[in-house]
Design a protein around this motif. Structure first.
Motif, PDB file in Angstrom:
ATOM      1  N   ALA A   1      42.888  47.224  34.678  1.00  0.00           N
ATOM      2  CA  ALA A   1      43.599  48.443  34.274  1.00  0.00           C
ATOM      3  C   ALA A   1      44.613  48.856  35.341  1.00  0.00           C
ATOM      4  O   ALA A   1      45.741  49.244  35.011  1.00  0.00           O
ATOM      5  N   GLU A   2      44.236  48.735  36.605  1.00  0.00           N
ATOM      6  CA  GLU A   2      45.165  49.087  37.681  1.00  0.00           C
ATOM      7  C   GLU A   2      46.323  48.093  37.744  1.00  0.00           C
ATOM      8  O   GLU A   2      47.490  48.481  37.873  1.00  0.00           O
ATOM      9  N   MET A   3      46.005  46.812  37.629  1.00  0.00           N
ATOM     10  CA  MET A   3      47.031  45.771  37.697  1.00  0.00           C
ATOM     11  C   MET A   3      48.052  45.921  36.560  1.00  0.00           C
ATOM     12  O   MET A   3      49.246  45.709  36.753  1.00  0.00           O
ATOM     13  N   ARG A   4      47.598  46.325  35.380  1.00  0.00           N
ATOM     14  CA  ARG A   4      48.499  46.503  34.230  1.00  0.00           C
ATOM     15  C   ARG A   4      49.212  47.840  34.237  1.00  0.00           C
ATOM     16  O   ARG A   4      50.003  48.129  33.346  1.00  0.00           O
ATOM     17  N   GLY A   5      48.913  48.684  35.211  1.00  0.00           N
ATOM     18  CA  GLY A   5      49.586  49.980  35.282  1.00  0.00           C
ATOM     19  C   GLY A   5      49.006  51.022  34.353  1.00  0.00           C
ATOM     20  O   GLY A   5      49.649  52.030  34.070  1.00  0.00           O
ATOM     21  N   VAL A   6      47.784  50.817  33.893  1.00  0.00           N
ATOM     22  CA  VAL A   6      47.125  51.763  32.989  1.00  0.00           C
ATOM     23  C   VAL A   6      46.589  52.952  33.776  1.00  0.00           C
ATOM     24  O   VAL A   6      46.619  54.084  33.311  1.00  0.00           O
ATOM     25  N   VAL A   7      46.068  52.685  34.989  1.00  0.00           N
ATOM     26  CA  VAL A   7      45.531  53.738  35.851  1.00  0.00           C
ATOM     27  C   VAL A   7      45.997  53.521  37.282  1.00  0.00           C
ATOM     28  O   VAL A   7      46.375  52.415  37.662  1.00  0.00           O
TER      29      VAL A   7
END
Length: 150
Positions: A79-85
């Motif tokens: 999620a962090e890598m995809r820019g979600v959080v």
């Protein structure tokens, strides 16, 4: 998806859901036994209605999908890598995306279920539909907590 996930998900489903609920409940068109828990977790984090929440609160939501520590970490990292959080100082800040719309994204089914968040026996199950699959059942108050409405 590897066959091993399908076997694990199928066995967990059979263990966690009473037989009578299995007989009463049939998966919706978006529900698949071989859903990827990482994709489902990222979808859940992307739809939270919080400005920020503690890592413990985020884990409370993720643990409705899996309690496997390596999968929980993978969900958060993905999620962090995809820019979600964004993650910083023990806080999770969901970036604004799409929210769960109760009229469109939440399906109610009658039957005998066990809430995935609190473990209570419920007769009305609320299931969230994501592109990655369907997630639930939840009781009426837990669905609001999981989505960040309370």
């Amino acid at each position: 998806m590897p066959t091993s996930w399908r076997r694990v998900a199928d066995s967990i489903y059979r263990i966690a859901v009473p037989d009578r609920a299995n007989a009463l409940w049939s998966p919706g068109p978006h529900a698949h036994v071989d859903e990827d828990p990482v994709e489902l977790g990222v979808s859940l984090l992307a739809s939270l209605e919080h400005d920020e929440l503690s890592l413990a609160d985020a884990m409370d939501r993720i643990e409705t999908i899996t309690t496997d520590p390596s999968l929980v970490r993978e969900i958060l990292d993905t999620a962090e890598m995809r820019g979600v959080v964004d993650r910083e100082d023990g806080m999770i800040r969901p970036k604004r995306g799409t929210y769960v719309r109760f009229q469109r994204d939440v399906v109610r089914r009658e039957g005998e279920f066990t809430c995935k968040r609190c473990g209570a026996t419920i007769t009305t199950g609320h299931f969230i539909r994501f592109e990655a699959g369907e997630h639930g059942p939840f009781g009426s108050s837990c669905i609001r907590t999981v989505t960040g409405r309370e």
